[in-house]
Design an enzyme around this catalytic site. Structure first.
Site, mmCIF file in Angstrom:
data_model
loop_
_atom_site.group_PDB
_atom_site.id
_atom_site.type_symbol
_atom_site.label_atom_id
_atom_site.label_comp_id
_atom_site.label_asym_id
_atom_site.label_seq_id
_atom_site.Cartn_x
_atom_site.Cartn_y
_atom_site.Cartn_z
ATOM 1 N N ARG A 161 34.197 35.014 40.729
ATOM 2 C CA ARG A 161 34.566 34.660 42.067
ATOM 3 C C ARG A 161 33.998 35.565 43.148
ATOM 4 O O ARG A 161 34.714 35.664 44.207
ATOM 5 C CB ARG A 161 36.287 34.610 42.143
ATOM 6 C CG ARG A 161 36.775 33.826 41.180
ATOM 7 C CD ARG A 161 36.696 32.422 41.535
ATOM 8 N NE ARG A 161 37.381 31.442 40.081
ATOM 9 C CZ ARG A 161 36.727 31.365 39.142
ATOM 10 N NH1 ARG A 161 35.533 31.616 39.064
ATOM 11 N NH2 ARG A 161 37.540 30.685 38.164
ATOM 12 N N SER A 237 44.663 28.202 42.844
ATOM 13 C CA SER A 237 44.844 29.667 42.097
ATOM 14 C C SER A 237 44.802 30.769 43.249
ATOM 15 O O SER A 237 43.873 31.064 43.915
ATOM 16 C CB SER A 237 43.627 30.024 41.097
ATOM 17 O OG SER A 237 43.667 28.914 40.033
ATOM 18 N N GLU A 334 42.755 35.678 45.487
ATOM 19 C CA GLU A 334 41.441 34.904 45.437
ATOM 20 C C GLU A 334 41.578 34.323 46.621
ATOM 21 O O GLU A 334 40.223 33.867 47.280
ATOM 22 C CB GLU A 334 41.623 33.886 43.942
ATOM 23 C CG GLU A 334 40.482 33.097 44.045
ATOM 24 C CD GLU A 334 40.456 32.348 42.770
ATOM 25 O OE1 GLU A 334 39.774 31.057 42.897
ATOM 26 O OE2 GLU A 334 40.781 32.346 41.844
#
Length: 338
Positions: A161, A237, A334
């Site tokens: 990520r 998420s 995130e």
């Protein structure tokens, strides 16, 4: 100012459904239009921010400058195995296009919300695959030099990520197009990626591995686990899966024998599902006023109606603190915060 819209409401441009507005809104369909927007921002000393699909962001208030939004949506095929998509292409539309054209590599990333321009920035991933696996080139406009730059995938510093666009080029590179090197689906030759989680069983139930079956299975799994942002505000998420040293994972398994984990970085570290940690800490299905944790997926924080950014962030901090106390693992968000 040409193509600038005043006092632009952003509620429908963020999947959390948070109330916010921008002083100005400007869309670009070409690099020339993007240069003009940036030059205007310079001349008027206006801050700017690029908002893509709004599926991975928390808007904490009204933005005092210009929200820049991509609007070019072409998908082309410069070579038989090379696909070029402009920044405003809906990500799942691109995945569908590649599957329909018998090109493998993106099928495991089906049903991920957002636009193509954000894919390399976040290095999106799911079910054992990441965008970096197929990205050959990222094209962007340098906001300082106003020149077009092309970076190869190997130059993008991709990580979990993470990418150079969240690091050294943060606030400078505006992605305009991405090129993907894909693989023709040839039965018996193409290597299907179905070993992650319950994907294998789903695909076999559909008759065995094909690009279409993998896409169908991934879409069904995500639909069953994740809330529809059009119904319940969320950003998918919310937390990253933490990566911890092997020794720490072994020690935790002494206390929690059922703790799942996946070896990574050459077997020196273990990636632990954040959803498992949050669930074990008792947060799955939690509700408090206008915010909560989704009952089917502990990674997803939800806006139950009328939530503010601060309420969502407060809930996130409580979860981070609780997981740290119980497991000695610090979760990181995130989502981006603006």
């Amino acid at each position: 100012m040409t193509n600038f819209i005043d006092n632009f409401a952003l509620r429908s441009y963020n999947t959390f459904g948070l109330e916010a507005s921008a002083r100005y809104w400007a869309e670009f369909r070409s690099t020339d239009e993007l240069r003009d927007i940036l030059l205007t921002c310079r001349e008027r000393s206006l801050p700017w921010y690029v908002l893509s699909g709004g599926s991975n962001i928390i808007l904490t208030g009204n933005f005092p400058g210009v929200i820049i939004h991509p609007a070019a949506t072409a998908i082309t095929r410069p070579e038989p195995t090379l696909v070029r998509a402009e920044a405003a292409v809906v990500w799942d539309d691109l995945v569908a296009w590649t599957v329909e054209n018998g090109l493998g590599g993106l099928e495991n990333l089906s049903a991920i919300p957002g636009l193509v321009g954000a894919a390399p920035v976040q290095n999106i991933g799911a079910y054992g695959a990441e965008a970096k696996d197929t990205i050959e080139t990222v094209e962007y406009l340098d906001a300082e030099t106003l020149e077009t730059v092309r970076l190869s995938g190997s130059e993008c510093a991709f990580g979990y990520r993470e990418s150079i666009f969240k690091g050294a080029l943060r606030g400078r590179a505006i992605v305009t197009a991405v090129e993907f090197r894909l693989t023709p689906e040839e039965i018996g030759k193409y290597t299907y990626n179905i070993g992650y989680g319950d994907l294998h069983n789903r695909v076999m139930e559909l008759g065995g591995p094909t690009l279409a079956h993998i896409r169908q299975a991934v879409t069904a799994i995500r639909k069953a686990k994740l809330p529809d942002p059009a119904v319940t505000g969320n950003a998918g998420s919310f937390f990253k899966n933490p990566v911890i040293p092997v020794a720490q994972a072994a020690a935790l398994r002494q206390q929690h024998p059922d703790m799942p984990g996946y070896d990574c970085n050459g077997g020196t570290e273990v990636k632990v599902p954040a959803a498992w940690l949050i669930d074990q800490a008792g947060w799955k299905g939690f509700r408090c006023g206008t915010v909560g944790v989704h009952p089917r997926q502990a990674l997803v924080l939800v806006n139950l109606g009328g939530a503010t950014a601060q309420e969502i962030l407060n809930l996130a901090r409580r979860i981070i603190c609780d997981v740290q106390q119980k497991f000695g693992i610090t979760l990181s968000m995130e989502v981006n915060v603006l």
